[in-house]
Design an enzyme around this catalytic site. Structure first.
Site, PDB file in Angstrom:
ATOM      1  N   HIS A 106       0.813  -1.223   0.000  1.00 32.31           N
ATOM      2  CA  HIS A 106       0.000   0.000   0.000  1.00 32.31           C
ATOM      3  C   HIS A 106       0.843   1.268   0.000  1.00 32.31           C
ATOM      4  CE1 HIS A 106      -4.043  -1.804   0.798  1.00 32.31           C
ATOM      5  NE2 HIS A 106      -3.252  -2.836   1.039  1.00 32.31           N
TER       6      HIS A 106
ATOM      7  N   ASP B 191       3.680   9.564  -0.734  1.00 31.71           N
ATOM      8  CA  ASP B 191       2.476   8.806  -0.375  1.00 31.71           C
ATOM      9  C   ASP B 191       2.262   7.715  -1.410  1.00 31.71           C
ATOM     10  OD1 ASP B 191       0.158   8.238   1.083  1.00 31.71           O
ATOM     11  OD2 ASP B 191      -0.432  10.352   1.201  1.00 31.71           O
TER      12      ASP B 191
END
Ligand code: GDG
Length: 467
Positions: free
Chosen positions: A167, A376
């Site tokens: 992720h 991110d």
């Protein structure tokens, strides 16, 4: 479907945390409720269809919880001792791998005891899965806390189909190579049949490393292992339950919540909004500084504009997070002491989490959304804003270092390290014509409603099961 826990299942998800939270009522009765995350929303129907099980930690240390059946699938809690939480989770996962994988924006900490705990806990998760999986079952392992699970699981159960999804970002080889256990983690992932990343860049970084392993060769999107297997390596950009968010945000309850929120903020003309876990990767320092300067310079008028920043408490026992919390409190105090009044603050900072409907109301009232991470994997907040905000006179300012920037190309892009550039882009996003903004919003909406979390899960599982 049976209400008792099955002996063996054809589909398993392994994640650090379970998809349920424990609730204890006044009489001490215990129940488990689904935690409303995107992953759970996407995978619940799949598990119900396939008769699956979820393996993960239940969140309390030093406690063994029996497996149970929940909402159509089985839950197998994995026990962790308090020391393992400290060493495997807070230590190796969140103070070694997390900063290392986010471009070393803070210095990763390397401790050999943490590594020992990481291996031990990863083995435990793999053993639990090996026990529960039926012959030829599909197992989907989630995220950086469990990198070694594919390798252990393949050693225990070569019959399984094993997928892994990361992720968070996967760093370039120059940074990754600092890790004392760099070979072991690459071998860990090569135990899978399919390794998924958020972006093609992350997949390419991993392939470059895989190629360096003795006996491993790579060709477009694949690693060929020593034992003659092909591991598919590619990007699967994660998304959100876009329709679910949209319905929530436009519901009467949330509309009423939005009216109340606007009122609480003093009915400003413009609301700027940010929401993040309080994490040093999210670029909060830079964002607050940029908006603070715009207020101080009079480019933003506190009589007209409010900046609402929600920072959800996160990993509070890890040192860097404590430092960040203090820094942000100080920064916010400094800005508010110079601009605005006590009755009307320029910057409304809330360091607590809110229920989902309140968050949806915040997205609904936000004329300008600031998503400015320094790094991110994807960033779901950016997509949630697009799904929730129904007014076309809206704008998303997005960091080019978020995975989401690859898909939300119409956002107002910023480099969060460039404070002046960010200030200029914020002003442009606020002053562009409604026509320009509407065009951008429509294009991003198409993207977010086309590529939903179901599409993500289907893509991944089709690729994994098609092998
Ligand atoms: C990792 C990767 C990747 C936040 N505050 C509240 C709240 N939230 C929800 C948001 C959003 C989620 O938390 C945060 O997701 P992000 O994607 O922004 O970031 P991470 O937590 O760092 O997630 C990231 C993600 O995994 C998925 O693969 O995108 O790159 O770092 O859903 O809405 N929700 C509620 N109250 C809050 O106060 N209800």
């Amino acid at each position: 479907m049976s209400e008792t826990v099955q002996d063996k299942v054809d589909f398993l998800v392994i994640a650090n945390r379970l998809p349920v939270d424990r609730k204890v009522d006044d009489d001490g009765n215990v129940s488990w409720q689904s935690s409303p995350g995107g992953l759970v929303t996407a995978l619940e129907p799949v598990m119900q269809r396939k008769g699956g099980a979820w393996i993960g930690w239940h969140g309390a240390p030093d406690e063994v919880v029996d497996p149970f059946h929940h909402d159509g699938y089985d839950i197998h809690p994995v026990p962790l001792s308090a020391q393992e939480v400290e060493e495997y989770y807070e230590g190796f996962s969140n103070a070694t791998l997390w900063p290392l994988y986010h471009d070393c924006v803070v210095e990763p900490v390397f401790h050999r005891e943490w590594w020992d705990a990481y291996q031990k806990v990863n083995k435990r998760f793999a053993e639990q899965a090996a026990e529960q999986a039926a012959e030829g079952a599909t197992v989907w392992v989630q995220d950086y806390q469990l990198t070694l699970v594919p390798m252990y699981l393949r050693q225990m159960r070569p019959d399984l189909r094993i997928g892994f999804f990361l992720h968070i970002p996967f760093p370039p080889i120059e940074l990754y190579s600092r890790l004392p256990w760099r070979e072991e983690l690459v071998e860990g992932l090569l135990g899978a049949d399919l390794v998924g990343f958020q972006t093609p860049g992350a997949a390419a970084n991993f392939l470059r490393l895989a190629k360096r392993r003795p006996g491993v060769t790579t060709s477009r999107g694949k690693a060929h292992t020593r034992d003659g297997r092909d591991v598919i390596v590619r990007d699967f950009p994660i998304s959100i339950d876009s329709r679910g968010f949209h319905e929530l945000a436009t519901s009467e309850k949330v509309q009423a919540e939005a009216d109340k929120l606007r009122e609480d903020l003093g009915n400003p003309e413009t609301i700027i909004f940010g929401v993040d876990r309080l994490d040093y990767t999210k670029g909060l320092r830079q964002r607050i500084r940029a908006v603070g300067e715009l207020f101080k310079e009079g480019k933003l008028d506190p009589d007209e504009v409010v900046f609402l920043q929600l920072a959800t408490p996160s990993r509070e026992r890890v040192e860097e997070y404590k430092i960040l919390r203090d820094d942000i409190n100080l920064l916010v105090g400094q800005i508010n002491s110079k601009v605005g009044t006590i009755a009307r603050r320029a910057l409304v900072y809330r360091n607590k989490s809110v229920p989902r409907d309140v968050l949806a109301a915040m997205y609904q009232v936000a004329d300008l959304m600031l998503v400015t991470p320094v790094r991110d994997g994807m960033n779901l907040v950016a997509k949630e804003y697009i799904a929730c905000r129904s007014n076309d006179d809206s704008a998303l300012v997005l960091s080019e270092f978020a995975g989401a920037a690859r898909e939300l190309k119409q956002a107002y892009m910023v480099n969060p390290y460039d404070i002046d550039g960010m200030k200029a882009t914020i002003m442009q996003a606020l002053t562009d014509s409604p026509k320009v903004k509407a065009r951008k919003m429509r294009s991003m909406r198409r993207q977010v409603f086309d590529k939903t979390i179901d599409v993500w899960a289907d893509d991944f599982l089709t690729e994994l099961e098609g092998r």
